[in-house]
Design a protein around this motif. Structure first.
Motif, PDB file in Angstrom:
ATOM      1  N   ARG A 137       0.847  -1.192   0.000  1.00  0.00           N
ATOM      2  CA  ARG A 137       0.000   0.000   0.000  1.00  0.00           C
ATOM      3  C   ARG A 137       0.878   1.237   0.000  1.00  0.00           C
ATOM      4  O   ARG A 137       2.048   1.191   0.359  1.00  0.00           O
ATOM      5  N   ILE A 138       0.296   2.339  -0.394  1.00  0.00           N
ATOM      6  CA  ILE A 138       1.017   3.603  -0.463  1.00  0.00           C
ATOM      7  C   ILE A 138       0.488   4.507   0.641  1.00  0.00           C
ATOM      8  O   ILE A 138      -0.707   4.767   0.725  1.00  0.00           O
ATOM      9  N   GLY A 139       1.391   4.958   1.500  1.00  0.00           N
ATOM     10  CA  GLY A 139       1.016   5.817   2.616  1.00  0.00           C
ATOM     11  C   GLY A 139       1.529   7.226   2.425  1.00  0.00           C
ATOM     12  O   GLY A 139       1.691   7.709   1.305  1.00  0.00           O
ATOM     13  N   ILE A 140       1.816   7.893   3.529  1.00  0.00           N
ATOM     14  CA  ILE A 140       2.220   9.290   3.460  1.00  0.00           C
ATOM     15  C   ILE A 140       3.619   9.478   2.883  1.00  0.00           C
ATOM     16  O   ILE A 140       3.957  10.572   2.444  1.00  0.00           O
ATOM     17  N   LEU A 141       4.439   8.422   2.861  1.00  0.00           N
ATOM     18  CA  LEU A 141       5.767   8.525   2.257  1.00  0.00           C
ATOM     19  C   LEU A 141       5.720   8.411   0.734  1.00  0.00           C
ATOM     20  O   LEU A 141       6.713   8.632   0.065  1.00  0.00           O
TER      21      LEU A 141
ATOM     22  N   ILE B 116      10.875  -0.100   9.364  1.00  0.00           N
ATOM     23  CA  ILE B 116      10.900   1.348   9.570  1.00  0.00           C
ATOM     24  C   ILE B 116      10.639   1.693  11.028  1.00  0.00           C
ATOM     25  O   ILE B 116      11.307   2.562  11.601  1.00  0.00           O
ATOM     26  N   SER B 117       9.695   1.000  11.651  1.00  0.00           N
ATOM     27  CA  SER B 117       9.392   1.292  13.054  1.00  0.00           C
ATOM     28  C   SER B 117      10.533   0.861  13.979  1.00  0.00           C
ATOM     29  O   SER B 117      10.847   1.557  14.943  1.00  0.00           O
ATOM     30  N   LEU B 118      11.191  -0.274  13.706  1.00  0.00           N
ATOM     31  CA  LEU B 118      12.326  -0.700  14.528  1.00  0.00           C
ATOM     32  C   LEU B 118      13.515   0.239  14.370  1.00  0.00           C
ATOM     33  O   LEU B 118      14.177   0.598  15.357  1.00  0.00           O
ATOM     34  N   LEU B 119      13.777   0.657  13.144  1.00  0.00           N
ATOM     35  CA  LEU B 119      14.890   1.575  12.901  1.00  0.00           C
ATOM     36  C   LEU B 119      14.636   2.927  13.559  1.00  0.00           C
ATOM     37  O   LEU B 119      15.508   3.486  14.228  1.00  0.00           O
ATOM     38  N   GLY B 120      13.429   3.444  13.401  1.00  0.00           N
ATOM     39  CA  GLY B 120      13.087   4.715  14.035  1.00  0.00           C
ATOM     40  C   GLY B 120      13.109   4.623  15.546  1.00  0.00           C
ATOM     41  O   GLY B 120      13.536   5.559  16.238  1.00  0.00           O
ATOM     42  N   SER B 121      12.678   3.493  16.086  1.00  0.00           N
ATOM     43  CA  SER B 121      12.698   3.302  17.535  1.00  0.00           C
ATOM     44  C   SER B 121      14.117   3.284  18.076  1.00  0.00           C
ATOM     45  O   SER B 121      14.371   3.775  19.184  1.00  0.00           O
ATOM     46  N   ALA B 122      15.039   2.732  17.316  1.00  0.00           N
ATOM     47  CA  ALA B 122      16.438   2.755  17.741  1.00  0.00           C
ATOM     48  C   ALA B 122      16.938   4.195  17.837  1.00  0.00           C
ATOM     49  O   ALA B 122      17.598   4.566  18.814  1.00  0.00           O
ATOM     50  N   PHE B 123      16.607   5.011  16.847  1.00  0.00           N
ATOM     51  CA  PHE B 123      17.034   6.406  16.882  1.00  0.00           C
ATOM     52  C   PHE B 123      16.349   7.186  18.000  1.00  0.00           C
ATOM     53  O   PHE B 123      16.970   8.038  18.642  1.00  0.00           O
ATOM     54  N   ILE B 124      15.078   6.909  18.240  1.00  0.00           N
ATOM     55  CA  ILE B 124      14.367   7.561  19.348  1.00  0.00           C
ATOM     56  C   ILE B 124      15.032   7.204  20.672  1.00  0.00           C
ATOM     57  O   ILE B 124      15.260   8.076  21.524  1.00  0.00           O
ATOM     58  N   SER B 125      15.366   5.934  20.854  1.00  0.00           N
ATOM     59  CA  SER B 125      15.996   5.499  22.098  1.00  0.00           C
ATOM     60  C   SER B 125      17.377   6.121  22.284  1.00  0.00           C
ATOM     61  O   SER B 125      17.739   6.542  23.385  1.00  0.00           O
TER      62      SER B 125
ATOM     63  N   LEU C  93      14.549   4.606  30.503  1.00  0.00           N
ATOM     64  CA  LEU C  93      14.028   4.628  29.134  1.00  0.00           C
ATOM     65  C   LEU C  93      12.520   4.420  29.040  1.00  0.00           C
ATOM     66  O   LEU C  93      12.016   4.097  27.962  1.00  0.00           O
ATOM     67  N   TRP C  94      11.781   4.585  30.117  1.00  0.00           N
ATOM     68  CA  TRP C  94      10.330   4.380  30.052  1.00  0.00           C
ATOM     69  C   TRP C  94       9.671   5.391  29.126  1.00  0.00           C
ATOM     70  O   TRP C  94       8.754   5.046  28.386  1.00  0.00           O
ATOM     71  N   GLY C  95      10.125   6.613  29.155  1.00  0.00           N
ATOM     72  CA  GLY C  95       9.573   7.624  28.246  1.00  0.00           C
ATOM     73  C   GLY C  95       9.881   7.296  26.798  1.00  0.00           C
ATOM     74  O   GLY C  95       9.049   7.486  25.907  1.00  0.00           O
ATOM     75  N   ALA C  96      11.092   6.806  26.550  1.00  0.00           N
ATOM     76  CA  ALA C  96      11.475   6.415  25.193  1.00  0.00           C
ATOM     77  C   ALA C  96      10.633   5.241  24.715  1.00  0.00           C
ATOM     78  O   ALA C  96      10.248   5.188  23.541  1.00  0.00           O
ATOM     79  N   LEU C  97      10.344   4.302  25.615  1.00  0.00           N
ATOM     80  CA  LEU C  97       9.503   3.161  25.247  1.00  0.00           C
ATOM     81  C   LEU C  97       8.112   3.629  24.825  1.00  0.00           C
ATOM     82  O   LEU C  97       7.576   3.173  23.807  1.00  0.00           O
ATOM     83  N   ILE C  98       7.547   4.550  25.566  1.00  0.00           N
ATOM     84  CA  ILE C  98       6.221   5.082  25.221  1.00  0.00           C
ATOM     85  C   ILE C  98       6.273   5.807  23.882  1.00  0.00           C
ATOM     86  O   ILE C  98       5.403   5.621  23.025  1.00  0.00           O
ATOM     87  N   ALA C  99       7.320   6.616  23.679  1.00  0.00           N
ATOM     88  CA  ALA C  99       7.476   7.329  22.405  1.00  0.00           C
ATOM     89  C   ALA C  99       7.643   6.348  21.247  1.00  0.00           C
ATOM     90  O   ALA C  99       7.080   6.551  20.159  1.00  0.00           O
ATOM     91  N   CYS C 100       8.395   5.273  21.463  1.00  0.00           N
ATOM     92  CA  CYS C 100       8.602   4.268  20.418  1.00  0.00           C
ATOM     93  C   CYS C 100       7.309   3.537  20.068  1.00  0.00           C
ATOM     94  O   CYS C 100       7.044   3.253  18.891  1.00  0.00           O
ATOM     95  N   LEU C 101       6.496   3.227  21.066  1.00  0.00           N
ATOM     96  CA  LEU C 101       5.220   2.557  20.804  1.00  0.00           C
ATOM     97  C   LEU C 101       4.274   3.460  20.020  1.00  0.00           C
ATOM     98  O   LEU C 101       3.589   3.003  19.094  1.00  0.00           O
ATOM     99  N   ILE C 102       4.240   4.736  20.375  1.00  0.00           N
ATOM    100  CA  ILE C 102       3.404   5.692  19.631  1.00  0.00           C
ATOM    101  C   ILE C 102       3.914   5.826  18.198  1.00  0.00           C
ATOM    102  O   ILE C 102       3.139   5.838  17.243  1.00  0.00           O
ATOM    103  N   TYR C 103       5.241   5.916  18.043  1.00  0.00           N
ATOM    104  CA  TYR C 103       5.837   6.014  16.718  1.00  0.00           C
ATOM    105  C   TYR C 103       5.521   4.777  15.870  1.00  0.00           C
ATOM    106  O   TYR C 103       5.150   4.891  14.701  1.00  0.00           O
ATOM    107  N   ALA C 104       5.655   3.581  16.457  1.00  0.00           N
ATOM    108  CA  ALA C 104       5.378   2.348  15.713  1.00  0.00           C
ATOM    109  C   ALA C 104       3.908   2.275  15.306  1.00  0.00           C
ATOM    110  O   ALA C 104       3.591   1.871  14.179  1.00  0.00           O
TER     111      ALA C 104
ATOM    112  N   ALA D 258       1.977   4.798  14.718  1.00  0.00           N
ATOM    113  CA  ALA D 258       1.795   5.778  13.643  1.00  0.00           C
ATOM    114  C   ALA D 258       2.359   5.238  12.321  1.00  0.00           C
ATOM    115  O   ALA D 258       1.753   5.410  11.268  1.00  0.00           O
ATOM    116  N   VAL D 259       3.507   4.572  12.379  1.00  0.00           N
ATOM    117  CA  VAL D 259       4.094   4.017  11.157  1.00  0.00           C
ATOM    118  C   VAL D 259       3.184   2.959  10.561  1.00  0.00           C
ATOM    119  O   VAL D 259       2.913   2.962   9.367  1.00  0.00           O
ATOM    120  N   PHE D 260       2.672   2.051  11.377  1.00  0.00           N
ATOM    121  CA  PHE D 260       1.808   0.995  10.853  1.00  0.00           C
ATOM    122  C   PHE D 260       0.485   1.557  10.349  1.00  0.00           C
ATOM    123  O   PHE D 260      -0.131   0.984   9.446  1.00  0.00           O
TER     124      PHE D 260
END
Length: 90
Positions: free
Chosen positions: A36-40, A52-61, A72-83, A85-87
């Motif tokens: 499918r074609i998304g916003i990218l 994409i979500s795993l790579l972005g989560s690594a950078f967020i962390s 890293l609890w805040g980073a975990l929450i940010a990564c879950l929200i990011y993942a 959004a990506v999906f």
């Protein structure tokens, strides 16, 4: 395996990655996907979005560690929200 620093967080990390890959394999076998074609504006599959979500989560962390430090609890929450959004959007 004495040469590696295996800790519980390290083991949990690898178990979660393995579980994600197994889950994606089972889902792909049961429900074949169509790109499918998304916003990218590129065709992505579930596997692409997982990568994409795993790579972005690594950078967020890493950014979280650099800016705020070890808890890293805040980073975990940010990564879950990011993942999520990506999906949903990519």
């Amino acid at each position: 395996m004495d040469w590696m620093a295996w800790t519980w967080p390290t083991a949990i990390f690898f178990v979660v990655i393995a579980a994600l890959l197994a889950t994606m394999t089972i889902i792909a076998a049961r429900r074949p996907e169509t790109p499918r074609i998304g916003i990218l504006r590129i065709e992505t599959t579930r596997g692409d979005r997982l990568f994409i979500s795993l790579l972005g989560s690594a950078f967020i962390s890493l950014a979280w560690l650099g800016l705020f430090g070890p808890p890293l609890w805040g980073a975990l929450i940010a990564c879950l929200i990011y993942a999520a959004a990506v999906f949903r959007l990519v």
